[in-house]
Design an enzyme around this catalytic site. Structure first.
Site, PDB file in Angstrom:
ATOM      1  N   ASN A   9       0.911  -1.216  -0.024  1.00 48.75           N
ATOM      2  CA  ASN A   9      -0.057  -0.141   0.121  1.00 48.75           C
ATOM      3  C   ASN A   9       1.080   1.148  -0.059  1.00 48.75           C
ATOM      4  O   ASN A   9       1.304   1.533   1.117  1.00 48.75           O
ATOM      5  CB  ASN A   9      -1.021  -0.119   1.177  1.00 48.75           C
ATOM      6  CG  ASN A   9      -1.782   1.174   1.506  1.00 48.75           C
ATOM      7  OD1 ASN A   9      -1.902   1.849   0.522  1.00 48.75           O
ATOM      8  ND2 ASN A   9      -2.501   1.291   2.550  1.00 48.75           N
ATOM      9  N   LYS A  11       0.161   4.298  -0.222  1.00 46.17           N
ATOM     10  CA  LYS A  11      -0.377   5.471   0.213  1.00 46.17           C
ATOM     11  C   LYS A  11      -0.210   6.700  -0.685  1.00 46.17           C
ATOM     12  O   LYS A  11      -0.271   6.448  -1.905  1.00 46.17           O
ATOM     13  CB  LYS A  11       0.151   5.715   1.911  1.00 46.17           C
ATOM     14  CG  LYS A  11      -0.262   4.281   2.452  1.00 46.17           C
ATOM     15  CD  LYS A  11      -0.122   4.755   4.009  1.00 46.17           C
ATOM     16  CE  LYS A  11       0.092   3.393   4.671  1.00 46.17           C
ATOM     17  NZ  LYS A  11       0.055   3.540   6.215  1.00 46.17           N
ATOM     18  N   HIS A  97      -9.778   1.040   4.596  1.00 50.69           N
ATOM     19  CA  HIS A  97      -8.323   1.137   5.428  1.00 50.69           C
ATOM     20  C   HIS A  97      -8.663   2.155   6.587  1.00 50.69           C
ATOM     21  O   HIS A  97      -9.315   3.061   6.494  1.00 50.69           O
ATOM     22  CB  HIS A  97      -7.259   1.698   4.601  1.00 50.69           C
ATOM     23  CG  HIS A  97      -5.982   1.708   4.969  1.00 50.69           C
ATOM     24  ND1 HIS A  97      -5.480   2.713   5.912  1.00 50.69           N
ATOM     25  CD2 HIS A  97      -5.035   0.796   4.978  1.00 50.69           C
ATOM     26  CE1 HIS A  97      -4.274   2.139   6.261  1.00 50.69           C
ATOM     27  NE2 HIS A  97      -3.828   1.350   5.780  1.00 50.69           N
ATOM     28  N   GLU A  99      -7.142   4.489   7.772  1.00 47.42           N
ATOM     29  CA  GLU A  99      -6.815   6.036   7.025  1.00 47.42           C
ATOM     30  C   GLU A  99      -8.024   6.581   6.674  1.00 47.42           C
ATOM     31  O   GLU A  99      -8.650   7.794   6.707  1.00 47.42           O
ATOM     32  CB  GLU A  99      -5.655   6.107   6.332  1.00 47.42           C
ATOM     33  CG  GLU A  99      -4.346   6.086   7.340  1.00 47.42           C
ATOM     34  CD  GLU A  99      -3.247   5.429   6.730  1.00 47.42           C
ATOM     35  OE1 GLU A  99      -2.900   5.537   5.347  1.00 47.42           O
ATOM     36  OE2 GLU A  99      -2.391   4.844   7.351  1.00 47.42           O
ATOM     37  N   GLU A 169      -5.758  -5.295  10.391  1.00 47.07           N
ATOM     38  CA  GLU A 169      -4.939  -4.293  10.693  1.00 47.07           C
ATOM     39  C   GLU A 169      -5.185  -3.563  11.918  1.00 47.07           C
ATOM     40  O   GLU A 169      -5.713  -2.583  11.936  1.00 47.07           O
ATOM     41  CB  GLU A 169      -4.775  -3.299   9.491  1.00 47.07           C
ATOM     42  CG  GLU A 169      -4.328  -3.831   8.146  1.00 47.07           C
ATOM     43  CD  GLU A 169      -3.822  -2.774   6.862  1.00 47.07           C
ATOM     44  OE1 GLU A 169      -2.675  -3.057   6.614  1.00 47.07           O
ATOM     45  OE2 GLU A 169      -4.452  -1.872   6.955  1.00 47.07           O
ATOM     46  N   GLY A 175       2.111   1.863  10.614  1.00 47.67           N
ATOM     47  CA  GLY A 175       3.107   2.975  10.748  1.00 47.67           C
ATOM     48  C   GLY A 175       3.850   3.358  12.144  1.00 47.67           C
ATOM     49  O   GLY A 175       4.431   4.491  12.119  1.00 47.67           O
ATOM     50  N   SER A 215       3.077  -2.416  10.480  1.00 46.77           N
ATOM     51  CA  SER A 215       4.521  -2.423  10.758  1.00 46.77           C
ATOM     52  C   SER A 215       5.189  -4.038  10.242  1.00 46.77           C
ATOM     53  O   SER A 215       6.065  -4.392  11.149  1.00 46.77           O
ATOM     54  CB  SER A 215       4.701  -2.080  12.211  1.00 46.77           C
ATOM     55  OG  SER A 215       4.296  -0.849  12.242  1.00 46.77           O
TER      56      SER A 215
HETATM   57  C1  PEP Z   1      -1.001  -0.132   6.167  1.00 47.38           C
HETATM   58  O1  PEP Z   1      -1.236   1.254   6.137  1.00 47.38           O
HETATM   59  O2  PEP Z   1      -1.696  -0.621   5.754  1.00 47.38           O
HETATM   60  C2  PEP Z   1       0.353  -0.472   6.722  1.00 47.38           C
HETATM   61  C3  PEP Z   1       0.280  -1.843   7.144  1.00 47.38           C
HETATM   62  O3  PEP Z   1       1.259   0.250   7.132  1.00 47.38           O
HETATM   63  P1  PEP Z   1       2.629   0.065   7.633  1.00 47.38           P
HETATM   64  O4  PEP Z   1       2.960  -1.265   7.005  1.00 47.38           O
HETATM   65  O5  PEP Z   1       3.310   1.286   7.232  1.00 47.38           O
HETATM   66  O6  PEP Z   1       2.317  -0.337   9.155  1.00 47.38           O
END
Ligand code: PEP
Length: 252
Positions: A9, A11, A97, A99, A169, A175, A215
């Site tokens: 992703n 972003k 997601h 966000e 998630e 993040g 992460s």
């Molecule tokens: C995400 O935003 O879907 C995600 C998993 O981000 P990160 O791997 O940076 O935690």
């Protein structure tokens, strides 16, 4: 057979030129090192989709968008429709997601409508769910994920569900550099598979791909991917560097 997927992703990162370079670099590596059973997916900014889809070998790498409108078309300035995404050559779209849920107020009902529109336009949906830290601290995480899936996703038909991938998630892991422990990830993935089984039956549940996101990186992917109910990852930060992302794909 349950498909293994590693989806990046991106972003709102990378210019068009940087994005096509990243896609090309991942493609060059994977053409030399066959990802085998794993399907790599690049979820780019929508404006990069056509170019990145053109630059990669679509027999090896699929592409996807990070969001789509619930509307089919019309006077919705700034929105991007599922049919546009499909026509750019993409296979997937990420929906729900965290966000999008928190910054753009996307709720379960809207996400259900987006899911229906995406599926109607023959996109596969990577449907995200997960609790915020407070919800986990209050022991509400199972309840939250149940609600997100039951309201936002589970009213689709069995046939439609075959084109859905679920991504768990935990929001506190996205993040932040804090990854769910193996026990936390396996426990929730097993719970989610159980919910799918309640709704769609055992065969579909066994075949459903459930990704972990939060992460996940080149250092911890092998441990997470070895868990029985974790079928791959949705990768944010670590998908922006070709070496890291390819290493994660090679972690199975
Ligand atoms: C995400 O935003 O879907 C995600 C998993 O981000 P990160 O791997 O940076 O935690």
């Amino acid at each position: 057979m349950r498909k293994k997927i590693v989806a990046g992703n991106w972003k709102m990162n990378k210019t068009l030129q940087e994005g096509t370079e990243l896609g090309e670099s991942i493609n060059n590596y994977l053409k030399k090192h066959n990802p085998g059973q794993v399907e790599p997916v690049l979820c780019t900014p929508s404006i990069h989709l056509a170019a990145v889809t053109d630059i990669v070998d679509n027999n090896i790498i699929k592409t996807g968008a990070q969001n789509c409108s619930e509307k089919e078309s019309g006077a919705y300035t700034g929105e991007i429709s599922a049919s546009m995404i499909k026509s750019a050559g993409a296979t997937y779209v990420i929906l729900g997601h965290s966000e999008r849920r928190s910054y753009f107020m996307e709720d379960d009902d809207l996400l259900y409508n987006k899911t229906i529109t995406a599926l109607k336009n023959e996109l596969k949906v990577i449907f995200c769910c997960g609790e915020v830290l407070k919800e986990r601290e209050n022991q509400n995480h199972f309840q939250i994920v149940r609600r997100q899936l039951e309201t936002g996703l589970f009213n689709i038909t069995d046939q439609q569900f075959l084109n859905v991938v679920i991504a768990y998630e935990p929001v506190w892991a996205i993040g932040t550099g804090v990854t769910a422990t193996s026990q936390q990830a396996q426990e929730m993935h097993h719970f989610i598979r159980g919910l799918v089984e309640e709704k769609y039956g055992n065969t579909i549940a066994e075949d459903t791909t459930i990704l972990y996101g939060g992460s996940c990186n080149a250092g911890n992917a092998d441990e997470l991917f070895s868990l029985p109910d974790v079928d791959g990852g949705l990768i944010g930060g670590a998908s922006l560097k070709s070496d890291d992302f390819c290493k994660i794909i090679g972690s199975f």
